[in-house]
Design a protein around this motif. Structure first.
Motif, mmCIF file in Angstrom:
data_model
loop_
_atom_site.group_PDB
_atom_site.id
_atom_site.type_symbol
_atom_site.label_atom_id
_atom_site.label_comp_id
_atom_site.label_asym_id
_atom_site.label_seq_id
_atom_site.Cartn_x
_atom_site.Cartn_y
_atom_site.Cartn_z
ATOM 1 N N ALA A 28 2.742 -33.191 -1.611
ATOM 2 C CA ALA A 28 1.735 -32.175 -1.938
ATOM 3 C C ALA A 28 2.123 -31.338 -3.152
ATOM 4 C CB ALA A 28 1.510 -31.273 -0.729
ATOM 5 N N GLU A 29 3.416 -31.220 -3.440
ATOM 6 C CA GLU A 29 3.849 -30.378 -4.555
ATOM 7 C C GLU A 29 3.305 -30.843 -5.900
ATOM 8 O OE1 GLU A 29 8.069 -30.681 -5.918
ATOM 9 O OE2 GLU A 29 8.194 -32.171 -4.321
ATOM 10 N N TYR A 30 2.860 -32.106 -5.991
ATOM 11 C CA TYR A 30 2.362 -32.626 -7.269
ATOM 12 C C TYR A 30 0.845 -32.496 -7.428
ATOM 13 C CZ TYR A 30 7.051 -34.458 -7.610
ATOM 14 O OH TYR A 30 8.409 -34.567 -7.657
ATOM 15 N N GLU A 31 0.139 -32.093 -6.399
ATOM 16 C CA GLU A 31 -1.313 -31.912 -6.470
ATOM 17 C C GLU A 31 -1.967 -33.013 -7.306
ATOM 18 O OE1 GLU A 31 -2.304 -27.951 -7.775
ATOM 19 O OE2 GLU A 31 -0.652 -27.100 -6.632
ATOM 20 N N CYS A 32 -1.726 -34.247 -6.927
ATOM 21 C CA CYS A 32 -2.161 -35.392 -7.730
ATOM 22 C C CYS A 32 -3.575 -35.839 -7.387
ATOM 23 C CB CYS A 32 -1.195 -36.556 -7.520
ATOM 24 S SG CYS A 32 -1.537 -37.935 -8.620
ATOM 25 N N SER A 33 -4.333 -36.148 -8.427
ATOM 26 C CA SER A 33 -5.633 -36.797 -8.246
ATOM 27 C C SER A 33 -5.603 -38.094 -9.037
ATOM 28 C CB SER A 33 -6.771 -35.892 -8.707
ATOM 29 O OG SER A 33 -6.659 -35.586 -10.074
ATOM 30 N N TRP A 34 -6.372 -39.078 -8.577
ATOM 31 C CA TRP A 34 -6.370 -40.405 -9.191
ATOM 32 C C TRP A 34 -7.780 -40.775 -9.610
ATOM 33 C CZ3 TRP A 34 -1.882 -43.066 -10.015
ATOM 34 C CH2 TRP A 34 -0.757 -42.608 -9.340
ATOM 35 N N GLY A 35 -7.875 -41.540 -10.657
ATOM 36 C CA GLY A 35 -9.169 -42.035 -11.108
ATOM 37 C C GLY A 35 -8.976 -43.202 -12.055
ATOM 38 N N MET A 36 -10.094 -43.747 -12.503
ATOM 39 C CA MET A 36 -10.068 -44.834 -13.470
ATOM 40 C C MET A 36 -10.626 -44.313 -14.787
ATOM 41 S SD MET A 36 -8.710 -47.433 -11.955
ATOM 42 C CE MET A 36 -9.032 -48.745 -13.127
ATOM 43 N N PHE A 37 -10.004 -44.696 -15.888
ATOM 44 C CA PHE A 37 -10.473 -44.332 -17.218
ATOM 45 C C PHE A 37 -10.221 -45.524 -18.122
ATOM 46 C CE2 PHE A 37 -9.696 -42.466 -21.457
ATOM 47 C CZ PHE A 37 -10.942 -41.897 -21.662
ATOM 48 N N ARG A 38 -11.291 -46.062 -18.702
ATOM 49 C CA ARG A 38 -11.186 -47.229 -19.587
ATOM 50 C C ARG A 38 -10.404 -48.356 -18.933
ATOM 51 N NH1 ARG A 38 -10.215 -44.222 -25.377
ATOM 52 N NH2 ARG A 38 -12.260 -43.283 -25.462
ATOM 53 N N GLN A 44 -3.487 -37.517 -12.466
ATOM 54 C CA GLN A 44 -3.429 -36.148 -12.987
ATOM 55 C C GLN A 44 -2.559 -35.367 -12.015
ATOM 56 O OE1 GLN A 44 -5.045 -34.936 -15.889
ATOM 57 N NE2 GLN A 44 -3.745 -33.177 -15.520
ATOM 58 N N LEU A 45 -1.388 -34.915 -12.490
ATOM 59 C CA LEU A 45 -0.423 -34.262 -11.615
ATOM 60 C C LEU A 45 -0.100 -32.852 -12.090
ATOM 61 C CD1 LEU A 45 1.069 -37.304 -12.591
ATOM 62 C CD2 LEU A 45 2.037 -36.818 -10.386
ATOM 63 N N THR A 46 0.275 -32.018 -11.139
ATOM 64 C CA THR A 46 0.884 -30.732 -11.443
ATOM 65 C C THR A 46 2.365 -30.901 -11.155
ATOM 66 O OG1 THR A 46 -1.114 -29.539 -10.840
ATOM 67 C CG2 THR A 46 0.938 -28.279 -10.875
ATOM 68 N N VAL A 47 3.185 -30.688 -12.190
ATOM 69 C CA VAL A 47 4.611 -30.989 -12.074
ATOM 70 C C VAL A 47 5.449 -29.725 -12.309
ATOM 71 C CG1 VAL A 47 6.490 -32.377 -13.018
ATOM 72 C CG2 VAL A 47 4.183 -33.338 -12.899
ATOM 73 N N PRO A 48 6.291 -29.365 -11.339
ATOM 74 C CA PRO A 48 7.216 -28.246 -11.553
ATOM 75 C C PRO A 48 8.412 -28.741 -12.366
ATOM 76 C CG PRO A 48 7.462 -29.099 -9.329
ATOM 77 C CD PRO A 48 6.356 -29.886 -9.971
ATOM 78 N N ALA A 49 8.726 -28.037 -13.447
ATOM 79 C CA ALA A 49 9.856 -28.442 -14.289
ATOM 80 C C ALA A 49 10.288 -27.268 -15.155
ATOM 81 C CB ALA A 49 9.461 -29.630 -15.160
ATOM 82 N N LYS A 50 11.488 -27.366 -15.715
ATOM 83 C CA LYS A 50 11.978 -26.319 -16.611
ATOM 84 C C LYS A 50 11.375 -26.457 -18.006
ATOM 85 C CE LYS A 50 16.373 -25.403 -14.372
ATOM 86 N NZ LYS A 50 17.841 -25.403 -14.504
ATOM 87 N N THR A 51 11.189 -27.714 -18.450
ATOM 88 C CA THR A 51 10.683 -27.950 -19.796
ATOM 89 C C THR A 51 9.542 -28.964 -19.775
ATOM 90 O OG1 THR A 51 12.161 -29.813 -20.265
ATOM 91 C CG2 THR A 51 13.008 -27.587 -20.751
ATOM 92 N N LEU A 52 8.800 -29.007 -20.856
ATOM 93 C CA LEU A 52 7.717 -29.983 -20.989
ATOM 94 C C LEU A 52 8.268 -31.404 -20.939
ATOM 95 C CD1 LEU A 52 4.669 -30.432 -21.511
ATOM 96 C CD2 LEU A 52 5.190 -30.360 -23.954
ATOM 97 N N ARG A 53 9.391 -31.628 -21.591
ATOM 98 C CA ARG A 53 9.996 -32.960 -21.589
ATOM 99 C C ARG A 53 10.347 -33.413 -20.170
ATOM 100 N NH1 ARG A 53 13.970 -35.516 -25.769
ATOM 101 N NH2 ARG A 53 14.493 -37.420 -24.672
#
Length: 147
Positions: A28-38, A44-53
């Motif tokens: 649940a910590e990633y609040e992920c949704s899935w879909g198809m595109f092209r 699409q995830l929400t990711v806890p991290a110290k940096t963008l990298r």
């Protein structure tokens, strides 16, 4: 710890309903949704991290692991987009609620052709060669003023 929005596109076919259930079993910590595109599977995830990298690396690992867990095998990552949650929310707020020509015609109780003739006066924006889109807020205001 910061929170980032990470979108990961995988070269994978559309999942079956059973595979989709397994994809949704992510922590649940990633609040992920899935879909198809092209014709690509998109997470699409929400990711806890110290940096963008770190968020990008973790997002790729989590999406790829979920695809393997769902029985989709090892899939190539074909695109990644990442930003802070604040930036993501700011960009989402910028997307206006749009109406089609047909929807405007129904709300104004006029024909589609009449909407096209008045498109610029109604604040419409041309999309492509023939289509028009209209800001829903502007149309709502017109309806309330005329009614």
């Amino acid at each position: 710890m910061n929170s980032f929005s990470v979108q990961v596109d995988l070269d994978a076919p559309e999942p079956t309903l059973d595979q989709l259930d397994l994809l949704m079993d992510m922590p649940a910590e990633y609040e992920c949704s899935w879909g198809m595109f092209r014709n690509r599977l998109q997470a699409q995830l929400t990711v806890p991290a110290k940096t963008l990298r770190q968020a990008v690396e973790l997002g790729i690992l989590v999406a790829a692991d979920a695809a393997r867990h769902a029985g989709l095998g090892t899939r190539e990552v074909v695109a990644v987009a990442a930003m802070t949650e604040g930036e993501f929310e700011h960009r989402q707020a910028e997307i206006p609620d749009l109406l089609s020509t047909e929807e405007v015609a129904a709300q104004l109780n006029i024909s589609r052709q009449a909407v096209v003739k008045r498109a610029e006066k109604l604040g419409g924006r041309k999309v492509g060669d023939r289509a028009w889109v209209f800001d829903a807020g502007t149309i709502r205001k017109l309806v309330s003023e005329s009614g």
